[in-house]
Design a protein around this motif. Structure first.
Motif: not given
Ligand code: ADP
Length: 591
Positions: A407-420
C-alpha cells in the motif's frame, strides 16, 4: 498443565475480573462462608446444652433461654444467608454478562480466517460450554472458594470438639471414609471430563442442525425441498450414537455413585454410631455428649466430603474454563503493524500466491497487479477464478502464502490494522444486513442525516426510504421491531451500497454490487458511476461485462493467474481472448 498451575491460572484470570466488575460479591461470599460454619456449630452445641439441661438440672428458665437462643441464631443465620445468596445470584449474573461480552468482543476481533477454522470453532464451542454448561461459569470459582473457607473453618472447629472428647477411633473411621470418597469423586470427575471432551464436535454439529431450523430465513428452501425430512433424518442419525454413548456413561457413573454411598453409610454413619453408643453404654460419655459427637461426626463428614468435592469441582471447572482463557489469550496474526496510514494511494500485489487453509489447490498463483490512485479497475473471470478471494486478501482476511501486498509502496503488514480498515469500503457479493434500522446499517452510530440521504440517493434507495413511514428509522425485518419490513434482496443490496458510500473510504471494492438490482436501478448506478462512487480508487467485479466498458483498466483472472489486461477496446481487439468471448457471448442476448 498440572492441576495446581491450572487453578492458579484460573484464579489469576477471573479474580481480578470479579474484583473489577462486582467487588461486592466477594464480601457477600466471605460473610456467607462465616455464617455457614457458624450454623454448623449452632446445631452441634445448642442441642448438647439442651439435652444436658433436660437430663440434669431441668431448670425451665435456662431451658427457655437455650431454646430461644438456638431458634433465634439459627433463623438469623438462615435469614441473612437467604438474602445474600439471592443477592450474589444477581451480581454473579452481571459478571456472567461481562464474560459473554468478552467472548463476543474476542470473536469480533479475532483474525477472520480463524472463523473458518474447525479447530477455532471447536475452541469457541468448548469455551462456551466450559463456561455456561459444564461448569457454573464465574460463579463456580466464587462458590467453590466460599465452600472451601466454610468447610475448612468447620472441619477445624469440629476436630477440636472431637479431640476434646478423646474419641480418637471415631476420627480414624471418618478418615478412611474420606479417603475412599476422595478416590471415588476423582473417578467420577474424570469420567465427566472424558465424556464432555469427546463430544465437543458432536455438540457443535447438533447446534448446527438446531441453528438451521431456528434460522427462519432458511425455511424457504427447507420447505420447498423437504428439508425437514433431510435435516431431521440427519439429526436422528447423528444423535443415535451420541445418546447410546451417553447411556453407557451414565450407567458407569451410577455404579460408582452407589459404591460411594455404601462406603459413606458404612464407615461414617453406622460404625461411628455403634462406637459412640458403646462408649455411652459403658458410661465414658454422657447422653448429651453422645448426641453432640454424633452430629459433630456428621458435620465433619459432610464438610470433609464438601471439601473434597469443592477441590475436585474447582479443579475440573478450571480444566473446562481453561478453554475460555485460551480463547481470550489467542494471539492475532494480523494487527501487529504500527505504521499510521493517512490515505490509500496505490495498491500493488507482488508475486501473490494463495491457497485456502487445508486446501491443496492454489486459488491465486503469482499475481502481480497495481491499482493507481483514483483508477477504476475491473476484475473479470469465470466462476471460481479467485476474484472474491483476491478481494478477501485485500481486506486482510487471510495471511498470504507467498508474495506481498503493498500500500503506497509499503508492505500492508506494517500498517496499523484499524487504520487500514477505516480506509477501505467493500460491498460483498454475499453482503450482510443486520436486523437493525436502515440508519444503523448505513451510518453505524454516526448521526449525519444529510450524508445518509446523499448516500441513499446515490445508491438508488432514496425513493424507497422516503416512502417508508419511519423513513431511515425503519427496521430491517422484525427481530427488533414488530413494524420492521422484510426488504427484498435488491433493496437490501442498495443499503449495502449506501453503507459503503457512507464509509467514504479511499479504496472502494465492489464485488457484484448490483447482482440483485433491477435493470433500471443497475443502469442508473453504472450510468452515474462516477457520481455514485465519487473520486475514489475502485476495484470492481461484475459478470455484467457492459459495466466494465467505463473502467480505466480491465484485469482478467483465469487459471489462478491474471491472463489479460487492458482497456475494453484493447481487449476486444484480440478475438481469442477470454474477455472477448465472455463479452460477445453476453452481448448477443441484448442484440
Ligand atoms: P470467484 O469470486 O471468482 O467466483 P472465489 O474467489 O469465490 O471465486 O473462489 C475461488 C475458489 O476458491 C473456488 O474454487 C472456491 O470454491 C474456493 N474457495 C472460496 N472460498 C473458500 C474457502 N473459504 N475455503 C476453501 N475454498 C474456498
Amino acid at each position: 498443565m498440572n492441576k495446581l498451575k491450572r487453578m492458579k491460572r484460573n484464579f489469576k484470570f477471573f479474580f481480578p475480573l470479579i474484583l473489577k466488575t462486582q467487588p461486592i460479591l466477594i464480601l457477600f461470599l466471605i460473610i456467607e462462608a462465616l455464617l455457614g460454619s457458624a450454623s454448623n456449630f449452632v446445631w452441634i452445641l445448642f442441642p448438647k446444652e439442651i439435652i444436658e439441661e433436660l437430663t440434669g438440672n431441668r431448670d425451665v428458665k435456662t431451658l427457655i433461654i437455650l431454646i430461644v437462643c438456638f431458634a433465634v441464631s439459627n433463623s438469623l443465620i438462615n435469614f441473612i444467608n437467604g438474602i445474600l445468596s439471592n443477592a450474589d445470584n444477581y451480581y454473579s449474573r452481571k459478571v456472567d454478562f461481562a464474560i459473554d461480552k468478552m467472548m463476543n468482543d474476542k470473536i469480533m476481533l479475532v483474525d477472520y480466517f480463524q472463523l473458518e477454522n474447525p479447530e477455532f470453532k471447536d475452541l469457541v464451542s468448548r469455551a462456551k460450554k466450559g463456561m455456561n454448561e459444564y461448569s457454573n461459569g464465574i460463579y463456580s470459582m466464587l462458590w467453590n472458594i466460599q465452600a472451601f473457607v466454610r468447610n475448612i473453618i468447620t472441619i477445624f472447629g469440629v476436630i477440636g470438639i472431637v479431640i476434646f472428647s478423646k474419641e480418637y477411633l471415631v476420627v480414624v473411621i471418618c478418615a478412611v471414609g474420606i479417603v475412599a470418597n476422595w478416590l471415588i469423586t476423582s473417578k467420577q470427575k474424570k469420567l465427566d471430563k472424558e465424556f464432555n471432551d469427546s463430544f465437543t464436535r458432536s455438540w457443535r454439529r447438533i447446534n448446527y442442525y438446531n441453528g438451521t431450523i431456528f434460522g427462519f430465513k432458511n425455511h424457504k428452501e427447507l420447505r420447498i425441498y423437504n428439508g425437514k425430512r433431510m435435516v431431521l433424518n440427519t439429526c436422528d442419525e447423528f444423535n443415535k450414537p451420541v445418546f447410546s454413548k451417553y447411556k453407557k456413561q451414565y450407567h458407569k457413573y451410577a455404579r460408582i455413585d452407589i459404591v460411594e454411598r455404601i462406603i459413606t453409610i458404612l464407615f461414617t454413619k453406622a460404625l461411628t454410631l455403634i462406637l459412640l453408643t458403646y462408649s455411652c453404654y459403658k458410661g465414658n460419655i454422657t447422653l448429651a455428649t453422645l448426641t453432640m459427637l454424633y452430629s459433630s461426626i456428621g458435620t465433619l463428614d459432610n464438610n470433609f466430603y464438601g471439601l473434597i468435592y469443592t477441590i475436585k469441582t474447582y479443579s475440573q471447572d478450571c480444566e473446562y474454563q481453561e478453554e475460555f482463557i485460551n480463547l481470550m489469550e489467542l494471539q492475532n496474526v494480523f494487527r501487529k503493524g504500527k505504521e499510521k496510514l493517512d490515505k490509500i494511494e496505490t495498491i500493488e500485489l507482488k508475486n501473490v500466491s494463495f491457497k485456502y487453509p487445508g486446501q491443496e489447490k492454489y486459488v491465486l498463483k503469482d499475481i502481480n497487479m497495481k491499482i493507481n490512485s483514483l483508477e477504476k479497475v475491473s476484475l473479470v473471470g469465470l466462476n471460481g477464478s479467485g476474484k472474491t478471494t483476491l478481494i478477501k486478501l485485500l481486506c486482510r482476511f487471510y495471511p498470504l502464502e507467498t508474495g506481498e501486498i503493498l500500500i503506497n509502496g509499503r508492505d500492508i503488514e506494517e500498517y496499523d490494522y484499524n487504520d487500514y480498515m477505516k480506509k477501505i469500503a467493500v460491498v460483498f457479493q454475499d453482503f450482510f444486513i443486520i436486523s437493525f434500522s436502515i440508519k444503523s446499517n448505513i451510518a453505524n452510530c454516526d448521526e449525519n442525516k444529510e450524508k445518509l440521504y446523499d448516500c441513499l440517493r446515490r445508491a438508488q434507495a432514496l425513493e424507497l426510504v422516503e416512502g417508508l413511514e419511519k423513513k431511515e428509522n425503519t427496521y430491517v425485518n422484525k427481530w427488533f421491531d414488530k413494524t420492521g419490513i422484510e426488504f427484498s434482496g435488491g433493496e437490501k443490496q442498495k443499503f449495502a451500497i449506501a453503507r459503503a458510500l457512507y464509509k467514504d473510504g479511499d479504496f472502494v471494492v465492489l464485488d457484484e454490487p448490483t447482482s440483485a438490482l433491477d435493470p433500471m436501478a443497475e443502469a442508473e448506478i453504472y450510468y452515474h458511476f462516477n457520481d455514485v462512487i465519487g473520486k475514489k480508487t475502485t476495484l470492481f467485479i461484475s459478470h455484467r461485462l457492459s459495466s466494465c466498458i467505463f473502467s480505466d483498466r480491465i484485469l482478467v483472472l483465469d487459471g489462478a493467474q491474471i491472463k489479460e489486461e487492458g482497456t475494453h477496446l484493447e481487449l476486444m481487439k484480440n478475438k481469442d481472448s477470454l474477455y472477448y468471448k465472455m463479452f460477445t457471448s453476453q452481448a448477443k442476448y441484448y442484440e
